[in-house]
Write a protein that holds these residues in place. Structure first.
Motif, PDB file in Angstrom:
ATOM      1  N   ASP A 171       0.801  -1.236   0.005  1.00  0.00           N
ATOM      2  CA  ASP A 171       0.233  -0.039   0.142  1.00  0.00           C
ATOM      3  C   ASP A 171       0.768   1.288   0.015  1.00  0.00           C
ATOM      4  OD1 ASP A 171       1.049  -0.409   2.687  1.00  0.00           O
ATOM      5  OD2 ASP A 171      -0.894  -0.249   3.780  1.00  0.00           O
ATOM      6  N   VAL A 172       2.129   1.365   0.633  1.00  0.00           N
ATOM      7  CA  VAL A 172       2.903   2.390   0.679  1.00  0.00           C
ATOM      8  C   VAL A 172       3.408   2.716  -0.867  1.00  0.00           C
ATOM      9  CG1 VAL A 172       5.173   3.267   1.523  1.00  0.00           C
ATOM     10  CG2 VAL A 172       3.483   2.016   3.188  1.00  0.00           C
ATOM     11  N   LEU A 173       3.860   1.451  -1.389  1.00  0.00           N
ATOM     12  CA  LEU A 173       4.345   1.516  -2.663  1.00  0.00           C
ATOM     13  C   LEU A 173       3.344   2.052  -3.812  1.00  0.00           C
ATOM     14  CD1 LEU A 173       6.286  -1.776  -2.820  1.00  0.00           C
ATOM     15  CD2 LEU A 173       7.242   0.393  -2.689  1.00  0.00           C
ATOM     16  N   GLN A 174       2.063   1.769  -3.457  1.00  0.00           N
ATOM     17  CA  GLN A 174       0.987   2.327  -4.370  1.00  0.00           C
ATOM     18  C   GLN A 174       0.969   3.882  -4.212  1.00  0.00           C
ATOM     19  OE1 GLN A 174      -2.949   0.464  -4.147  1.00  0.00           O
ATOM     20  NE2 GLN A 174      -1.857  -1.472  -3.624  1.00  0.00           N
ATOM     21  N   LEU A 175       0.979   4.351  -2.893  1.00  0.00           N
ATOM     22  CA  LEU A 175       1.105   5.775  -2.740  1.00  0.00           C
ATOM     23  C   LEU A 175       2.330   6.376  -3.298  1.00  0.00           C
ATOM     24  CD1 LEU A 175      -0.437   8.209  -1.357  1.00  0.00           C
ATOM     25  CD2 LEU A 175       0.978   7.520   0.874  1.00  0.00           C
ATOM     26  N   PRO A 196      -5.316   2.874  -7.475  1.00  0.00           N
ATOM     27  CA  PRO A 196      -5.587   1.529  -7.149  1.00  0.00           C
ATOM     28  C   PRO A 196      -6.974   1.409  -7.372  1.00  0.00           C
ATOM     29  CG  PRO A 196      -5.328   3.164  -5.276  1.00  0.00           C
ATOM     30  CD  PRO A 196      -4.844   3.868  -6.515  1.00  0.00           C
ATOM     31  N   ALA A 197      -7.658   0.026  -7.335  1.00  0.00           N
ATOM     32  CA  ALA A 197      -8.780  -0.274  -7.525  1.00  0.00           C
ATOM     33  C   ALA A 197      -9.589  -0.939  -6.361  1.00  0.00           C
ATOM     34  CB  ALA A 197      -9.162  -1.334  -8.765  1.00  0.00           C
ATOM     35  N   THR A 208      -3.723  -3.449  -6.701  1.00  0.00           N
ATOM     36  CA  THR A 208      -2.830  -2.354  -7.295  1.00  0.00           C
ATOM     37  C   THR A 208      -3.386  -1.810  -8.730  1.00  0.00           C
ATOM     38  OG1 THR A 208      -1.036  -3.618  -6.379  1.00  0.00           O
ATOM     39  CG2 THR A 208      -0.206  -1.868  -8.092  1.00  0.00           C
ATOM     40  N   PHE A 209      -3.997  -2.823  -9.580  1.00  0.00           N
ATOM     41  CA  PHE A 209      -4.266  -2.298 -10.745  1.00  0.00           C
ATOM     42  C   PHE A 209      -5.334  -3.339 -11.281  1.00  0.00           C
ATOM     43  CE2 PHE A 209      -3.917  -2.534 -15.349  1.00  0.00           C
ATOM     44  CZ  PHE A 209      -3.929  -1.137 -15.857  1.00  0.00           C
ATOM     45  N   LEU A 210      -6.458  -2.512 -11.841  1.00  0.00           N
ATOM     46  CA  LEU A 210      -7.512  -3.233 -12.321  1.00  0.00           C
ATOM     47  C   LEU A 210      -7.716  -2.861 -13.758  1.00  0.00           C
ATOM     48  CD1 LEU A 210     -10.496  -4.807 -10.758  1.00  0.00           C
ATOM     49  CD2 LEU A 210     -10.993  -3.422 -12.723  1.00  0.00           C
ATOM     50  N   ALA A 211      -8.034  -3.568 -14.662  1.00  0.00           N
ATOM     51  CA  ALA A 211      -8.548  -2.906 -16.185  1.00  0.00           C
ATOM     52  C   ALA A 211      -9.661  -3.933 -16.503  1.00  0.00           C
ATOM     53  CB  ALA A 211      -7.519  -3.026 -17.201  1.00  0.00           C
ATOM     54  N   HIS A 212     -10.512  -3.217 -17.331  1.00  0.00           N
ATOM     55  CA  HIS A 212     -11.596  -4.136 -17.842  1.00  0.00           C
ATOM     56  C   HIS A 212     -12.300  -3.485 -19.058  1.00  0.00           C
ATOM     57  CE1 HIS A 212     -14.947  -1.288 -16.355  1.00  0.00           C
ATOM     58  NE2 HIS A 212     -13.992  -0.955 -15.485  1.00  0.00           N
ATOM     59  N   PRO A 213     -13.082  -3.988 -19.956  1.00  0.00           N
ATOM     60  CA  PRO A 213     -13.647  -3.472 -21.224  1.00  0.00           C
ATOM     61  C   PRO A 213     -14.634  -2.682 -20.709  1.00  0.00           C
ATOM     62  CG  PRO A 213     -13.555  -5.921 -21.318  1.00  0.00           C
ATOM     63  CD  PRO A 213     -13.110  -5.638 -19.839  1.00  0.00           C
ATOM     64  N   SER A 214     -14.571  -1.367 -21.576  1.00  0.00           N
ATOM     65  CA  SER A 214     -15.532  -0.437 -21.394  1.00  0.00           C
ATOM     66  C   SER A 214     -16.833  -0.725 -21.597  1.00  0.00           C
ATOM     67  CB  SER A 214     -15.217   0.751 -22.269  1.00  0.00           C
ATOM     68  OG  SER A 214     -15.351   0.540 -23.708  1.00  0.00           O
ATOM     69  N   TYR A 215     -17.155  -1.973 -22.079  1.00  0.00           N
ATOM     70  CA  TYR A 215     -18.550  -2.380 -22.198  1.00  0.00           C
ATOM     71  C   TYR A 215     -19.220  -3.551 -21.502  1.00  0.00           C
ATOM     72  CZ  TYR A 215     -15.762  -5.873 -24.658  1.00  0.00           C
ATOM     73  OH  TYR A 215     -14.780  -6.831 -25.094  1.00  0.00           O
TER      74      TYR A 215
END
Length: 350
Positions: free
Chosen positions: A12-16, A221-222, A235-242
């Protein structure tokens, strides 16, 4: 600077630090909390272990010269609990009684007697209650020093009684010198440490730009709420816009001097299962022990392991590219099947 400090191995510190490094967060400004003193809401959105822990982390990062702190505001706080909310009471400086009256006073210049103004009023004129002499001329017979306090216990009259502060949180009774001066700092990233921090954090901007160019939505972060009602952070989340986030991929990043163990894999699996995300990955700068590798394989969690941030970054970039391409083909296939079904239905009608 001690790079091996445990603070710098916390995800969490690394994310910040990553957000500060990328410019997503420019600075961390304090907000006054009447019970906790100064808080840092922006940091608390990433580090979810409470105000006290966040303040400790930011102070430590400043001590390690990773962050630069500039005093924004200072206040008096309780020496016992650190609370910044007080109510104060006046006490007699002689006997410490809090039984006080307040009012305008007169001083008889002849005998020096001082008392509340009403004590001098007798028969419509001013008469000293001590020496019984009449006072007629202001500045000659008497003067008005101002508003004073009188102790009902011992009778002392004082212009400045002793002030005591009562902490709202823990009820500690302190005089002003017993309080501690507590400062709120505005923290910024030390530009001289950016190269060092780069070895401990991933700059996710290229990945963000890449998934956006493919019509995917990045979140970093998600934080997502699971079926259990508990919120989980990746840390990271990605998803289709649809499609909803669970149709995308959730990635956690660990940077550690010690091999990542199976507990870390189990934690990621539990979070992903509760949220319902279909694809998960763990990126590790360092190493992963054999038990963790086996568990990740059993749970279907992708592992990306490298000795440097760049190695892990390149693997993630390739993985996301393949995943997006595969998801796009699946989407096209579903659309094609739908169109075929629609055409057959129209043919039957005609």
């Amino acid at each position: 600077m001690v790079l091996e400090d445990s603070i710098l191995r916390r995800s969490d510190v690394l994310q910040l630090l990553s957000q500060l490094r990328s410019g997503k967060v420019k600075e961390l400004r304090p907000v006054l909390d009447p019970l906790k003193g100064f808080r840092y809401p922006t940091a608390e959105e990433v580090i979810k272990t409470g105000t006290d822990d966040v303040n400790y982390i930011l102070n430590t990062l400043a001590r390690l010269d990773v962050l630069r702190g500039e005093i924004q505001e200072s206040l008096n706080a309780c020496s016992k609990c650190g609370g910044a909310s007080h109510f104060f009471t006046y006490r007699c400086p002689s006997c410490s009684s809090s039984k006080l009256e307040k009012g305008p006073v007169l001083e008889h210049l002849v005998c020096g007697h001082v008392d509340f103004e009403q004590a001098f009023v007798k028969g419509g004129v001013y008469q000293c209650p001590k020496c019984k002499k009449t006072m007629t001329t202001l500045g000659v017979d008497y003067r008005r020093p101002g508003t004073y306090y009188k102790c009902l216990n011992c009778g002392r009259i004082s212009a400045i009684p002793a002030r005591h502060y009562i902490c709202v949180s823990c009820k500690t009774d302190s005089e002003e010198e017993g309080l501690i001066l507590f400062s709120g700092f505005t923290y910024t990233l030390n530009p001289e440490k950016i190269d060092v921090i780069s070895n401990y954090t991933l700059d996710l901007n290229p990945l963000i730009n890449f998934v956006q160019s493919k019509n995917w939505l990045p979140i970093t972060p998600a934080t997502l709420k699971g079926n259990s009602g508990v919120s989980h952070t990746f840390t990271f989340l990605a998803h289709p816009s649809y499609a909803p986030p669970r149709e995308g991929v959730a990635i956690d990043v660990d940077i550690s001097d010690e091999p990542v163990d199976q507990q870390r894999v189990l934690t990621l699996f539990s979070k992903a299962l509760d949220v319902g995300v279909k694809n998960t990955a763990l990126a590790v700068v360092g190493d992963v022990n054999e038990s963790a590798r086996s568990l990740a394989k059993a749970f279907g969690i992708m592992l990306f392991i490298g000795k440097t941030v760049e190695e892990v970054y390149n693997s993630l970039f390739s993985y996301l590219g393949d995943l997006i391409a595969r998801k796009s083909k699946e989407s096209l296939r579903v659309e094609a099947e739908y169109l075929e079904s629609l055409i057959r239905s129209l043919e039957r009608i005609s």
